[in-house]
Scaffold this motif. Sequence first.
Motif, PDB file in Angstrom:
ATOM      1  N   GLU A 246      49.323 -55.482 -38.728  1.00  0.00           N
ATOM      2  CA  GLU A 246      48.393 -54.363 -38.912  1.00  0.00           C
ATOM      3  C   GLU A 246      48.162 -53.621 -37.597  1.00  0.00           C
ATOM      4  O   GLU A 246      48.056 -52.392 -37.583  1.00  0.00           O
ATOM      5  CB  GLU A 246      47.062 -54.864 -39.480  1.00  0.00           C
ATOM      6  N   ALA A 247      48.092 -54.344 -36.487  1.00  0.00           N
ATOM      7  CA  ALA A 247      47.905 -53.694 -35.188  1.00  0.00           C
ATOM      8  C   ALA A 247      49.106 -52.817 -34.841  1.00  0.00           C
ATOM      9  O   ALA A 247      48.953 -51.693 -34.351  1.00  0.00           O
ATOM     10  CB  ALA A 247      47.693 -54.751 -34.102  1.00  0.00           C
ATOM     11  N   THR A 248      50.309 -53.313 -35.123  1.00  0.00           N
ATOM     12  CA  THR A 248      51.518 -52.522 -34.872  1.00  0.00           C
ATOM     13  C   THR A 248      51.539 -51.281 -35.743  1.00  0.00           C
ATOM     14  O   THR A 248      51.855 -50.179 -35.269  1.00  0.00           O
ATOM     15  CB  THR A 248      52.783 -53.371 -35.121  1.00  0.00           C
ATOM     16  N   ASN A 249      51.209 -51.431 -37.014  1.00  0.00           N
ATOM     17  CA  ASN A 249      51.159 -50.274 -37.918  1.00  0.00           C
ATOM     18  C   ASN A 249      50.148 -49.240 -37.440  1.00  0.00           C
ATOM     19  O   ASN A 249      50.421 -48.036 -37.471  1.00  0.00           O
ATOM     20  CB  ASN A 249      50.815 -50.715 -39.340  1.00  0.00           C
ATOM     21  N   ALA A 250      48.993 -49.686 -36.992  1.00  0.00           N
ATOM     22  CA  ALA A 250      47.969 -48.758 -36.506  1.00  0.00           C
ATOM     23  C   ALA A 250      48.462 -48.018 -35.262  1.00  0.00           C
ATOM     24  O   ALA A 250      48.228 -46.812 -35.110  1.00  0.00           O
ATOM     25  CB  ALA A 250      46.675 -49.503 -36.201  1.00  0.00           C
ATOM     26  N   LEU A 251      49.156 -48.732 -34.373  1.00  0.00           N
ATOM     27  CA  LEU A 251      49.687 -48.102 -33.170  1.00  0.00           C
ATOM     28  C   LEU A 251      50.719 -47.035 -33.526  1.00  0.00           C
ATOM     29  O   LEU A 251      50.696 -45.925 -32.989  1.00  0.00           O
ATOM     30  CB  LEU A 251      50.313 -49.157 -32.259  1.00  0.00           C
ATOM     31  N   ILE A 252      51.614 -47.347 -34.450  1.00  0.00           N
ATOM     32  CA  ILE A 252      52.629 -46.385 -34.872  1.00  0.00           C
ATOM     33  C   ILE A 252      51.980 -45.156 -35.501  1.00  0.00           C
ATOM     34  O   ILE A 252      52.333 -44.022 -35.188  1.00  0.00           O
ATOM     35  CB  ILE A 252      53.630 -47.039 -35.836  1.00  0.00           C
ATOM     36  N   LYS A 253      51.014 -45.384 -36.367  1.00  0.00           N
ATOM     37  CA  LYS A 253      50.336 -44.260 -37.029  1.00  0.00           C
ATOM     38  C   LYS A 253      49.601 -43.388 -36.020  1.00  0.00           C
ATOM     39  O   LYS A 253      49.633 -42.164 -36.112  1.00  0.00           O
ATOM     40  CB  LYS A 253      49.372 -44.764 -38.093  1.00  0.00           C
ATOM     41  N   SER A 254      48.943 -43.997 -35.052  1.00  0.00           N
ATOM     42  CA  SER A 254      48.201 -43.193 -34.084  1.00  0.00           C
ATOM     43  C   SER A 254      49.159 -42.469 -33.142  1.00  0.00           C
ATOM     44  O   SER A 254      48.891 -41.351 -32.713  1.00  0.00           O
ATOM     45  CB  SER A 254      47.215 -44.049 -33.296  1.00  0.00           C
ATOM     46  N   ALA A 255      50.301 -43.090 -32.816  1.00  0.00           N
ATOM     47  CA  ALA A 255      51.281 -42.439 -31.946  1.00  0.00           C
ATOM     48  C   ALA A 255      51.953 -41.282 -32.665  1.00  0.00           C
ATOM     49  O   ALA A 255      52.188 -40.230 -32.085  1.00  0.00           O
ATOM     50  CB  ALA A 255      52.318 -43.451 -31.474  1.00  0.00           C
ATOM     51  N   TRP A 256      52.265 -41.458 -33.921  1.00  0.00           N
ATOM     52  CA  TRP A 256      52.929 -40.403 -34.700  1.00  0.00           C
ATOM     53  C   TRP A 256      51.970 -39.244 -34.924  1.00  0.00           C
ATOM     54  O   TRP A 256      52.268 -38.119 -34.583  1.00  0.00           O
ATOM     55  CB  TRP A 256      53.422 -40.955 -36.030  1.00  0.00           C
ATOM     56  N   ASN A 257      50.859 -39.499 -35.479  1.00  0.00           N
ATOM     57  CA  ASN A 257      49.789 -38.526 -35.676  1.00  0.00           C
ATOM     58  C   ASN A 257      50.274 -37.223 -36.318  1.00  0.00           C
ATOM     59  O   ASN A 257      49.702 -36.167 -36.110  1.00  0.00           O
ATOM     60  CB  ASN A 257      49.090 -38.238 -34.339  1.00  0.00           C
ATOM     61  N   GLY A 258      51.408 -37.298 -37.041  1.00  0.00           N
ATOM     62  CA  GLY A 258      51.888 -36.142 -37.779  1.00  0.00           C
ATOM     63  C   GLY A 258      52.529 -35.052 -36.940  1.00  0.00           C
ATOM     64  O   GLY A 258      52.842 -33.991 -37.439  1.00  0.00           O
ATOM     65  N   ARG A 259      52.724 -35.254 -35.646  1.00  0.00           N
ATOM     66  CA  ARG A 259      53.314 -34.234 -34.781  1.00  0.00           C
ATOM     67  C   ARG A 259      54.691 -34.680 -34.319  1.00  0.00           C
ATOM     68  O   ARG A 259      54.886 -35.815 -33.937  1.00  0.00           O
ATOM     69  CB  ARG A 259      52.419 -33.990 -33.564  1.00  0.00           C
ATOM     70  N   LEU A 260      55.639 -33.773 -34.327  1.00  0.00           N
ATOM     71  CA  LEU A 260      56.996 -34.125 -33.935  1.00  0.00           C
ATOM     72  C   LEU A 260      57.085 -34.606 -32.492  1.00  0.00           C
ATOM     73  O   LEU A 260      57.835 -35.520 -32.178  1.00  0.00           O
ATOM     74  CB  LEU A 260      57.944 -32.941 -34.157  1.00  0.00           C
ATOM     75  N   ARG A 261      56.322 -34.004 -31.588  1.00  0.00           N
ATOM     76  CA  ARG A 261      56.365 -34.451 -30.196  1.00  0.00           C
ATOM     77  C   ARG A 261      55.925 -35.908 -30.074  1.00  0.00           C
ATOM     78  O   ARG A 261      56.411 -36.642 -29.229  1.00  0.00           O
ATOM     79  CB  ARG A 261      55.482 -33.573 -29.327  1.00  0.00           C
ATOM     80  N   SER A 262      54.994 -36.312 -30.915  1.00  0.00           N
ATOM     81  CA  SER A 262      54.517 -37.695 -30.880  1.00  0.00           C
ATOM     82  C   SER A 262      55.583 -38.669 -31.326  1.00  0.00           C
ATOM     83  O   SER A 262      55.528 -39.856 -31.004  1.00  0.00           O
ATOM     84  CB  SER A 262      53.287 -37.859 -31.774  1.00  0.00           C
ATOM     85  N   ALA A 263      56.585 -38.197 -32.076  1.00  0.00           N
ATOM     86  CA  ALA A 263      57.638 -39.084 -32.567  1.00  0.00           C
ATOM     87  C   ALA A 263      58.392 -39.736 -31.420  1.00  0.00           C
ATOM     88  O   ALA A 263      58.894 -40.847 -31.550  1.00  0.00           O
ATOM     89  CB  ALA A 263      58.596 -38.316 -33.462  1.00  0.00           C
ATOM     90  N   MET A 264      58.485 -39.070 -30.270  1.00  0.00           N
ATOM     91  CA  MET A 264      59.186 -39.642 -29.126  1.00  0.00           C
ATOM     92  C   MET A 264      58.502 -40.916 -28.649  1.00  0.00           C
ATOM     93  O   MET A 264      59.141 -41.796 -28.093  1.00  0.00           O
ATOM     94  CB  MET A 264      59.296 -38.626 -27.995  1.00  0.00           C
ATOM     95  N   LEU A 265      57.212 -41.038 -28.887  1.00  0.00           N
ATOM     96  CA  LEU A 265      56.491 -42.242 -28.467  1.00  0.00           C
ATOM     97  C   LEU A 265      56.907 -43.470 -29.256  1.00  0.00           C
ATOM     98  O   LEU A 265      56.760 -44.592 -28.794  1.00  0.00           O
ATOM     99  CB  LEU A 265      54.979 -42.034 -28.612  1.00  0.00           C
ATOM    100  N   VAL A 266      57.395 -43.263 -30.468  1.00  0.00           N
ATOM    101  CA  VAL A 266      57.785 -44.402 -31.309  1.00  0.00           C
ATOM    102  C   VAL A 266      59.291 -44.496 -31.463  1.00  0.00           C
ATOM    103  O   VAL A 266      59.794 -45.134 -32.349  1.00  0.00           O
ATOM    104  CB  VAL A 266      57.101 -44.353 -32.694  1.00  0.00           C
ATOM    105  N   GLY A 267      60.047 -43.840 -30.565  1.00  0.00           N
ATOM    106  CA  GLY A 267      61.484 -43.996 -30.523  1.00  0.00           C
ATOM    107  C   GLY A 267      62.278 -43.061 -31.403  1.00  0.00           C
ATOM    108  O   GLY A 267      63.447 -43.307 -31.667  1.00  0.00           O
ATOM    109  N   HIS A 268      61.681 -41.985 -31.877  1.00  0.00           N
ATOM    110  CA  HIS A 268      62.403 -41.016 -32.684  1.00  0.00           C
ATOM    111  C   HIS A 268      62.589 -39.733 -31.866  1.00  0.00           C
ATOM    112  O   HIS A 268      61.628 -39.197 -31.340  1.00  0.00           O
ATOM    113  CB  HIS A 268      61.625 -40.670 -33.959  1.00  0.00           C
ATOM    114  N   PRO A 269      63.829 -39.248 -31.747  1.00  0.00           N
ATOM    115  CA  PRO A 269      64.046 -38.018 -30.973  1.00  0.00           C
ATOM    116  C   PRO A 269      63.514 -36.809 -31.727  1.00  0.00           C
ATOM    117  O   PRO A 269      63.382 -36.821 -32.937  1.00  0.00           O
ATOM    118  CB  PRO A 269      65.561 -37.952 -30.836  1.00  0.00           C
ATOM    119  N   ASP A 270      63.218 -35.738 -31.002  1.00  0.00           N
ATOM    120  CA  ASP A 270      62.761 -34.482 -31.607  1.00  0.00           C
ATOM    121  C   ASP A 270      63.811 -33.898 -32.502  1.00  0.00           C
ATOM    122  O   ASP A 270      64.938 -33.891 -32.295  1.00  0.00           O
ATOM    123  CB  ASP A 270      62.404 -33.458 -30.534  1.00  0.00           C
TER     124      ASP A 270
END
Length: 83
Positions: A59-83
Amino acid sequence: RSHDLADAKHRLWRILDRCARSDVPELLRLARTLDAWVDELLAYWTSTGRRGVSNGPTEATNALIKSAWNGRLRSAMLVGHPD
């Protein structure tokens, strides 16, 4: 409610049996799902080390991913997804 592995297995078997004998499609599906997860459901009594289990780390990992993603493409780089 179970206090030991034998009681937990017995209770789980009763639930599985009751669902499997049902004519309700959702209960039949539940029985198949529970049967597939028997080891995980009984892990509280069979896990090595400390007794008990927790999905807290997941659950902690899921929360971190959700907060890092936050629906913005730039945030995707934080979780290992390129723009």
